[in-house]
Motif scaffolding. Structure first.
Motif, PDB file in Angstrom:
ATOM      1  N   SER A  59       0.833  -1.205   0.000  1.00  0.00           N
ATOM      2  CA  SER A  59       0.000   0.000   0.000  1.00  0.00           C
ATOM      3  C   SER A  59       0.866   1.252   0.000  1.00  0.00           C
ATOM      4  O   SER A  59       0.574   2.219  -0.695  1.00  0.00           O
ATOM      5  CB  SER A  59      -0.924   0.011   1.217  1.00  0.00           C
ATOM      6  N   ASN A  60       1.946   1.222   0.775  1.00  0.00           N
ATOM      7  CA  ASN A  60       2.861   2.363   0.814  1.00  0.00           C
ATOM      8  C   ASN A  60       3.566   2.545  -0.529  1.00  0.00           C
ATOM      9  O   ASN A  60       3.755   3.658  -0.997  1.00  0.00           O
ATOM     10  CB  ASN A  60       3.895   2.182   1.929  1.00  0.00           C
ATOM     11  N   ARG A  61       3.953   1.429  -1.184  1.00  0.00           N
ATOM     12  CA  ARG A  61       4.600   1.515  -2.498  1.00  0.00           C
ATOM     13  C   ARG A  61       3.637   2.077  -3.527  1.00  0.00           C
ATOM     14  O   ARG A  61       4.009   2.901  -4.349  1.00  0.00           O
ATOM     15  CB  ARG A  61       5.106   0.148  -2.950  1.00  0.00           C
ATOM     16  N   VAL A  62       2.394   1.609  -3.489  1.00  0.00           N
ATOM     17  CA  VAL A  62       1.395   2.105  -4.438  1.00  0.00           C
ATOM     18  C   VAL A  62       1.190   3.597  -4.233  1.00  0.00           C
ATOM     19  O   VAL A  62       1.128   4.365  -5.197  1.00  0.00           O
ATOM     20  CB  VAL A  62       0.065   1.326  -4.304  1.00  0.00           C
ATOM     21  N   ALA A  63       1.101   4.022  -2.978  1.00  0.00           N
ATOM     22  CA  ALA A  63       0.932   5.445  -2.688  1.00  0.00           C
ATOM     23  C   ALA A  63       2.114   6.243  -3.234  1.00  0.00           C
ATOM     24  O   ALA A  63       1.934   7.315  -3.826  1.00  0.00           O
ATOM     25  CB  ALA A  63       0.786   5.671  -1.189  1.00  0.00           C
ATOM     26  N   LYS A  64       3.320   5.719  -3.076  1.00  0.00           N
ATOM     27  CA  LYS A  64       4.520   6.399  -3.573  1.00  0.00           C
ATOM     28  C   LYS A  64       4.485   6.502  -5.103  1.00  0.00           C
ATOM     29  O   LYS A  64       4.804   7.541  -5.671  1.00  0.00           O
ATOM     30  CB  LYS A  64       5.760   5.612  -3.125  1.00  0.00           C
ATOM     31  N   VAL A  65       4.103   5.415  -5.763  1.00  0.00           N
ATOM     32  CA  VAL A  65       4.010   5.421  -7.222  1.00  0.00           C
ATOM     33  C   VAL A  65       2.966   6.429  -7.689  1.00  0.00           C
ATOM     34  O   VAL A  65       3.189   7.183  -8.643  1.00  0.00           O
ATOM     35  CB  VAL A  65       3.702   4.010  -7.762  1.00  0.00           C
ATOM     36  N   LEU A  66       1.828   6.460  -7.022  1.00  0.00           N
ATOM     37  CA  LEU A  66       0.787   7.416  -7.395  1.00  0.00           C
ATOM     38  C   LEU A  66       1.266   8.859  -7.200  1.00  0.00           C
ATOM     39  O   LEU A  66       0.955   9.727  -8.018  1.00  0.00           O
ATOM     40  CB  LEU A  66      -0.487   7.161  -6.583  1.00  0.00           C
ATOM     41  N   GLU A  67       2.048   9.095  -6.157  1.00  0.00           N
ATOM     42  CA  GLU A  67       2.626  10.431  -5.949  1.00  0.00           C
ATOM     43  C   GLU A  67       3.565  10.785  -7.101  1.00  0.00           C
ATOM     44  O   GLU A  67       3.565  11.917  -7.585  1.00  0.00           O
ATOM     45  CB  GLU A  67       3.387  10.487  -4.625  1.00  0.00           C
ATOM     46  N   GLU A  86       1.769   2.698 -18.197  1.00  0.00           N
ATOM     47  CA  GLU A  86       2.029   1.303 -17.818  1.00  0.00           C
ATOM     48  C   GLU A  86       1.895   1.114 -16.310  1.00  0.00           C
ATOM     49  O   GLU A  86       1.361   0.109 -15.846  1.00  0.00           O
ATOM     50  CB  GLU A  86       3.408   0.863 -18.299  1.00  0.00           C
ATOM     51  N   LEU A  87       2.369   2.073 -15.530  1.00  0.00           N
ATOM     52  CA  LEU A  87       2.212   1.994 -14.076  1.00  0.00           C
ATOM     53  C   LEU A  87       0.739   1.954 -13.690  1.00  0.00           C
ATOM     54  O   LEU A  87       0.329   1.141 -12.861  1.00  0.00           O
ATOM     55  CB  LEU A  87       2.902   3.177 -13.397  1.00  0.00           C
ATOM     56  N   ILE A  88      -0.042   2.834 -14.288  1.00  0.00           N
ATOM     57  CA  ILE A  88      -1.478   2.869 -13.983  1.00  0.00           C
ATOM     58  C   ILE A  88      -2.119   1.549 -14.375  1.00  0.00           C
ATOM     59  O   ILE A  88      -2.904   0.969 -13.607  1.00  0.00           O
ATOM     60  CB  ILE A  88      -2.156   4.060 -14.698  1.00  0.00           C
ATOM     61  N   LEU A  91      -1.108  -1.133 -11.866  1.00  0.00           N
ATOM     62  CA  LEU A  91      -1.778  -0.907 -10.584  1.00  0.00           C
ATOM     63  C   LEU A  91      -3.219  -1.386 -10.638  1.00  0.00           C
ATOM     64  O   LEU A  91      -3.717  -2.016  -9.697  1.00  0.00           O
ATOM     65  CB  LEU A  91      -1.726   0.580 -10.199  1.00  0.00           C
ATOM     66  N   LEU A  92      -3.899  -1.102 -11.736  1.00  0.00           N
ATOM     67  CA  LEU A  92      -5.282  -1.553 -11.889  1.00  0.00           C
ATOM     68  C   LEU A  92      -5.358  -3.077 -11.973  1.00  0.00           C
ATOM     69  O   LEU A  92      -6.265  -3.689 -11.400  1.00  0.00           O
ATOM     70  CB  LEU A  92      -5.923  -0.910 -13.121  1.00  0.00           C
ATOM     71  N   GLU A  93      -4.398  -3.699 -12.653  1.00  0.00           N
ATOM     72  CA  GLU A  93      -4.370  -5.163 -12.736  1.00  0.00           C
ATOM     73  C   GLU A  93      -4.143  -5.783 -11.362  1.00  0.00           C
ATOM     74  O   GLU A  93      -4.759  -6.788 -11.015  1.00  0.00           O
ATOM     75  CB  GLU A  93      -3.292  -5.626 -13.711  1.00  0.00           C
TER      76      GLU A  93
END
Length: 107
Positions: A59-67, A86-88, A91-93
């Motif tokens: 969850s923390n990694r996803v938050a960092k990527v979204l930032e 590609e990141l988005i 993340l959705l997958e």
């Protein structure tokens, strides 16, 4: 100062060419995996499983990527659009696969 090539445990280099889309996919996978580039490439090339695990750390990694995605978009940096897309996508997958495992329905 870096040690001499002969003194290294891993002293061989492997190089190959990829398309822009393939590069974006690989870079997105590296970011989401939490592995170093070297570890990610070694696992992928050797057929070892490269996974993105859920949980508080993820969850923390996803938050960092979204930032990072948000910063790129705010700054108008369109050089990495393929990587951001590609990141988005990945993340959705991940979200969809976690929902399927947990028995949740997509909203």
């Amino acid at each position: 100062m870096a040690c001499k090539r002969e003194a290294r445990f891993r002293r061989n280099t492997i190089a190959f060419w990829v398309s822009d889309e393939e590069k974006a996919q690989v870079e997105a996978g590296i970011i989401l995996s939490g592995l170093s580039k070297g570890d990610y490439y070694r696992k992928a090339v050797l057929g070892q499983e490269v996974t993105v695990t859920a949980g508080n750390y993820m969850s923390n990694r996803v938050a960092k990527v979204l930032e990072q995605i948000l910063d790129h978009l705010k700054n108008g940096n369109t050089e990495d659009v393929k990587l951001l897309m590609e990141l988005i996508k990945q993340l959705l997958e991940i979200r969809q696969s976690e929902n399927a495992v947990a028995g949740n329905r997509s909203v």
